[in-house]
Motif scaffolding. Structure first.
Motif, mmCIF file in Angstrom:
data_model
loop_
_atom_site.group_PDB
_atom_site.id
_atom_site.type_symbol
_atom_site.label_atom_id
_atom_site.label_comp_id
_atom_site.label_asym_id
_atom_site.label_seq_id
_atom_site.Cartn_x
_atom_site.Cartn_y
_atom_site.Cartn_z
ATOM 1 N N ALA A 460 4.941 15.603 6.831
ATOM 2 C CA ALA A 460 4.361 14.356 7.331
ATOM 3 C C ALA A 460 4.648 13.246 6.349
ATOM 4 O O ALA A 460 4.829 13.491 5.144
ATOM 5 N N ALA A 461 4.679 12.032 6.855
ATOM 6 C CA ALA A 461 4.894 10.855 6.009
ATOM 7 C C ALA A 461 4.169 9.687 6.648
ATOM 8 O O ALA A 461 4.277 9.472 7.859
ATOM 9 N N PHE A 462 3.421 8.945 5.851
ATOM 10 C CA PHE A 462 2.642 7.846 6.423
ATOM 11 C C PHE A 462 2.328 6.835 5.335
ATOM 12 O O PHE A 462 2.478 7.104 4.137
ATOM 13 N N PHE A 463 1.883 5.665 5.780
ATOM 14 C CA PHE A 463 1.493 4.588 4.890
ATOM 15 C C PHE A 463 -0.028 4.484 4.861
ATOM 16 O O PHE A 463 -0.703 4.802 5.834
ATOM 17 N N LYS A 464 -0.556 3.986 3.748
ATOM 18 C CA LYS A 464 -1.991 3.786 3.623
ATOM 19 C C LYS A 464 -2.263 2.776 2.515
ATOM 20 O O LYS A 464 -1.398 2.500 1.672
ATOM 21 N N VAL A 465 -3.483 2.248 2.553
ATOM 22 C CA VAL A 465 -3.993 1.418 1.470
ATOM 23 C C VAL A 465 -5.217 2.119 0.931
ATOM 24 O O VAL A 465 -6.149 2.427 1.681
ATOM 25 N N GLN A 466 -5.214 2.421 -0.346
ATOM 26 C CA GLN A 466 -6.290 3.207 -0.928
ATOM 27 C C GLN A 466 -7.627 2.505 -0.766
ATOM 28 O O GLN A 466 -7.800 1.347 -1.127
ATOM 29 N N GLY A 467 -8.587 3.234 -0.191
ATOM 30 C CA GLY A 467 -9.935 2.706 -0.023
ATOM 31 C C GLY A 467 -10.096 1.747 1.127
ATOM 32 O O GLY A 467 -11.181 1.190 1.317
ATOM 33 N N GLU A 468 -9.041 1.502 1.922
ATOM 34 C CA GLU A 468 -9.107 0.561 3.036
ATOM 35 C C GLU A 468 -8.686 1.251 4.323
ATOM 36 O O GLU A 468 -7.983 2.264 4.308
ATOM 37 N N LYS A 469 -9.119 0.669 5.446
ATOM 38 C CA LYS A 469 -8.748 1.215 6.755
ATOM 39 C C LYS A 469 -7.570 0.491 7.372
ATOM 40 O O LYS A 469 -6.965 0.986 8.316
ATOM 41 N N TYR A 470 -7.271 -0.696 6.877
ATOM 42 C CA TYR A 470 -6.210 -1.492 7.470
ATOM 43 C C TYR A 470 -5.155 -1.823 6.419
ATOM 44 O O TYR A 470 -5.440 -1.906 5.231
ATOM 45 N N ILE A 471 -3.940 -2.033 6.880
ATOM 46 C CA ILE A 471 -2.847 -2.507 6.029
ATOM 47 C C ILE A 471 -2.657 -3.983 6.327
ATOM 48 O O ILE A 471 -2.245 -4.360 7.435
ATOM 49 N N LEU A 472 -2.971 -4.811 5.358
ATOM 50 C CA LEU A 472 -2.920 -6.255 5.527
ATOM 51 C C LEU A 472 -1.720 -6.822 4.784
ATOM 52 O O LEU A 472 -1.146 -6.162 3.915
ATOM 53 N N PRO A 473 -1.289 -8.036 5.128
ATOM 54 C CA PRO A 473 -0.141 -8.646 4.448
ATOM 55 C C PRO A 473 -0.335 -8.700 2.932
ATOM 56 O O PRO A 473 -1.422 -9.002 2.436
ATOM 57 N N SER A 474 0.728 -8.366 2.226
ATOM 58 C CA SER A 474 0.787 -8.424 0.757
ATOM 59 C C SER A 474 -0.182 -7.468 0.070
ATOM 60 O O SER A 474 -0.430 -7.593 -1.131
ATOM 61 N N SER A 475 -0.723 -6.500 0.801
ATOM 62 C CA SER A 475 -1.604 -5.517 0.172
ATOM 63 C C SER A 475 -0.771 -4.457 -0.549
ATOM 64 O O SER A 475 0.432 -4.318 -0.319
ATOM 65 N N LEU A 476 -1.424 -3.709 -1.416
ATOM 66 C CA LEU A 476 -0.743 -2.674 -2.189
ATOM 67 C C LEU A 476 -0.730 -1.391 -1.359
ATOM 68 O O LEU A 476 -1.753 -0.735 -1.193
ATOM 69 N N VAL A 477 0.439 -1.038 -0.854
ATOM 70 C CA VAL A 477 0.581 0.058 0.092
ATOM 71 C C VAL A 477 1.064 1.305 -0.641
ATOM 72 O O VAL A 477 1.892 1.230 -1.552
ATOM 73 N N GLN A 478 0.538 2.437 -0.223
ATOM 74 C CA GLN A 478 1.020 3.731 -0.699
ATOM 75 C C GLN A 478 1.782 4.412 0.429
ATOM 76 O O GLN A 478 1.288 4.488 1.554
ATOM 77 N N PHE A 479 2.980 4.877 0.114
ATOM 78 C CA PHE A 479 3.749 5.697 1.052
ATOM 79 C C PHE A 479 3.562 7.142 0.633
ATOM 80 O O PHE A 479 3.943 7.533 -0.471
#
Length: 705
Positions: A460-479
């Motif tokens: 599996a492979a997915f994106f997330k933002v630690q501690g958040e439910k949404y991925i917003l512009p310019s946020s720190l994303v984890q792949f």
């Protein structure tokens, strides 16, 4: 006022001087030797057991021993040992040498009065001393070694002390200069033993100083400075980096990278003197005019032409030797055979340096070519027509082509991978091997090695933002990539568990959990590469995201050399292992994470995920992933991401979701050239529970070779 030079006649302070200078050099050197690597692991990587011995094993072993000596940094270790021995000897001298402390002139001590004594008390004490200590009142005593001069000197000190406490001018001299006579001559203490400055030793001292300060120190500083200036941070000569920059093109394959790497100046340090030209005619004949059954016949016409067009003999010989190694071409000259293997570690280092050049330009094709060349150099495979089965012992190009002709694989673009071959039923593998000329014993040895190779299968492979439910512009994303080590041909693979594919964030402020994730790192087994002369090492996996339409790198590679779960365990015995420990997969799901900043605008962004192993050919993985960036403050974004996450989980588990009022997207899986399309699932209601870590987008993945 004059200057006075006082030498350390009794060698009291010479050990202090030597200890200080030696420590300034030894301590930093020791730190560099003991410094932990960037990626620490809790366990040592295990080798893959196999009784197979390649041709020219003696030459390969000699080169491996040479590389190990380089990695051990024997010169630096020896220098550190000498430094510590010198420091220990100086400490010993300091402990056994008797030292005389300097006497501080104090008029109160001389008159034997207190610091608070009044002038009347000082005068009274002086009068009493004049009665007993005056030279006219004392007679020399031979029994106590008293002489008239000593008695007179003692009385002079008493007079000076009295004046220092009663006379204003003398007292001022004592307060300012520490001496009642005023300012004294400057004294320089030189921490050298007396024998070095004794009469007759002057010429030797001058020679020593001239050698150390006039020649040794400038040479050391100059060598260090110009050495630092002549190399890049990748430890490659600046001239070599410039030459490789000139060879860069937007479209390059692994063979083009090999030609670019051959322009480096480091190879001239290996092929120097008589080695520059010797054997070049033999190499030209073997590579430029090969016979049909020669290993060099796999060279593409453009690569053969690129070799023939080189006019520099050193570069031409370098590239020819690299091609001889990559094609496993046996050379008649033992010296050429040794040089062939001697160039490989340098070529691997320069390939990684060229990778940094490709990252500066940002195009995907040259970057992939550097990884493919690293794989080929590690496994000694041609970079243009790579046969993955050649990584197994006893397999030859002739045997592989017979197997591919029998299975009709030769008509396809890609050759038979180790995974594909080991997925065949045992009876079919045995029949194919016997028909191709591979005995049953040798086949069992190859199968034994294949079942220990660290093939990383992406689950599996997915994106997330630690501690958040949404991925917003310019946020720190984890792949996040979830994967398992499934060696080719492994039987009884357990099914995946849903919780293994989740990525639950540690509680906020839980430092122990973060430290545990950083410390518990386990390496994969050592690379099985019997034809490689390089030192043994664990494979590394490089993950990056690319924009497939523009052919550019979207997120630079992240490198993973160790994992949060133990990939393999060691079992005793095993067929083909010669009684050695056999590696067995643990089937644990490991987590790879890379972090980057989300795009500044909301929308869907499609990337091509690349997971590349630098130690094996055919173990790469690529697939499409989608990053959904929600608008700031827009409602409903969390719902869409939860639907996509549940949809991905349902597909991975082979289950259908409950029907609802909203349809989930269609997910495709690609295996080889066949494309399987999953049926359209429909998601359940929005009240379904969602893991805190599953806050990302849908992922379309494909299994690599």
């Amino acid at each position: 006022m004059s200057s006075e030079y006082n030498y350390d006649a009794d060698a009291q302070f010479f050990p202090f001087f030597v200890l200080t200078i030696t420590a300034l050099l030894t301590l930093p050197l020791t730190y560099t030797l003991l410094r932990a690597p960037a990626s620490t692991t809790t366990g040592k990587a295990s080798p893959i057991a196999s009784p197979y011995t390649p041709d020219n094993a003696d030459v390969i072993d000699a080169q491996r021993a040479k590389q190990k000596r380089k990695e051990r940094r024997l010169k630096r270790i020896l220098a550190a040992a000498v430094g510590w021995a010198t420091m220990a000897y100086m400490v010993y001298l300091m402990s056994v040498t008797a030292r005389t402390a300097p006497v501080i002139w104090n008029p109160y001590d001389i008159l034997d009065v207190g610091l608070s004594a009044s002038e009347k008390q000082i005068n009274s004490r002086y009068r009493r001393l004049s009665v007993t200590m005056h030279p006219d009142k004392r007679q020399p005593n031979a029994a106590s070694n008293q002489t008239a001069e000593l008695i007179n000197d003692e009385w002079v000190e008493i007079v000076k002390a009295y004046k220092a406490l009663t006379d204003d001018d003398v007292r001022s001299n004592w307060i300012q200069y520490g001496n009642p006579d005023g300012k004294q001559s400057t004294s320089f203490g030189i921490a050298l033993p007396h024998f070095l400055v004794a009469p007759g030793s002057g010429k030797f001292v001058l020679a020593l100083y001239g050698l150390l300060l006039g020649i040794g120190l400038p040479w050391f500083v100059g060598t260090w400075w110009y050495g630092m200036q002549s190399k890049t941070k990748e430890r490659v000569l600046v001239t070599s980096a410039g030459n490789m920059f000139k060879e860069y093109r937007e479209r390059m394959d692994a063979a083009d990278v090999a030609a670019a790497v051959s322009s480096a100046m480091e190879f001239r340090q290996v092929l120097h003197g008589a080695k520059e030209h010797s054997g070049l005619e033999t190499l030209d004949k073997a590579l430029l005019q090969p016979s049909e059954d020669s290993a060099a016949s796999d060279m593409a016409p453009k690569d053969r032409k690129a070799l023939a067009d080189l006019s520099d003999p050193v570069r031409r010989k370098t590239l020819a030797l690299l091609w001889a190694y990559l094609t496993r071409l046996p050379l008649p000259d033992k010296a050429l055979e040794a040089e062939k293997y001697d160039l490989v570690p340098t070529a691997l280092q320069l390939t990684e340096a060229f990778r940094h050049i490709t990252l500066a330009y940002g195009f995907t094709a040259p970057l992939l070519a550097t990884f493919h060349l690293s794989q080929s150099l590690t496994q000694a495979l041609p970079p243009t027509d790579r046969l993955p089965l050649l990584q197994l012992p006893h397999f030859t190009p002739a045997i592989i082509r017979r197997i591919e002709q029998t299975t009709a694989t030769a008509s396809k673009a890609d050759h038979t991978s180790i995974q594909t071959f080991m997925a065949l039923p045992p009876e079919q593998r045995q029949a194919l091997a016997q028909a191709a000329g591979l005995t049953n014993d040798r086949l069992k040895t190859a199968e034994h090695v294949a079942r220990q190779l660290p093939f990383l299968k992406v689950e599996a492979a997915f994106f997330k933002v630690q501690g958040e439910k949404y991925i917003l512009p310019s946020s720190l994303v984890q792949f996040v990539v979830k994967a398992r080590f499934l060696p080719p041909g492994t039987p009884n693979i357990p099914a995946l568990k849903a919780q293994d594919l989740l990525d639950i964030d540690p509680a906020e402020g839980d430092m122990l959990a973060h430290q545990k994730q950083e410390l518990e790192q386990h390496p994969a087994p050592l690379i099985y590469a019997p034809h490689s002369p390089g030192a043994e090492r664990s494979p590394r996996w490089h993950v990056f995201l690319a924009d497939q339409r523009q052919g550019k790198i979207a997120v630079p590679p992240f490198t993973f050399a160790a994992f949060d779960k133990r990939p393999f365990s060691i079992a005793v015995g095993g067929a083909g292992g010669a009684g050695q420990g056999v590696l067995e997969p643990t089937f644990e799901v490991v987590t790879l994470k890379m972090q980057f900043q989300a795009p500044p605008q909301a929308g869907e962004y499609r990337f091509q995920m690349q997971v590349l192993c630098d130690g094996f050919v055919g173990f790469d993985h690529r697939g499409e992933v989608v990053l959904v960036v929600e608008e700031m403050g827009r409602g409903g974004g969390g719902r869409r991401m939860r639907l996509a996450s549940r949809m991905r989980m349902a597909v991975l588990q082979g289950k259908a979701t409950a029907k609802g009022d909203q349809r989930a997207p269609r997910v495709k899986r690609v295996r080889g050239e066949e494309e399987e399309e999953e049926s359209e699932f429909e998601s359940g209601t929005d009240e379904d529970e969602e893991s805190e870590g599953e806050t990302d987008t849908d992922t379309d993945s494909s299994d690599g070779e």
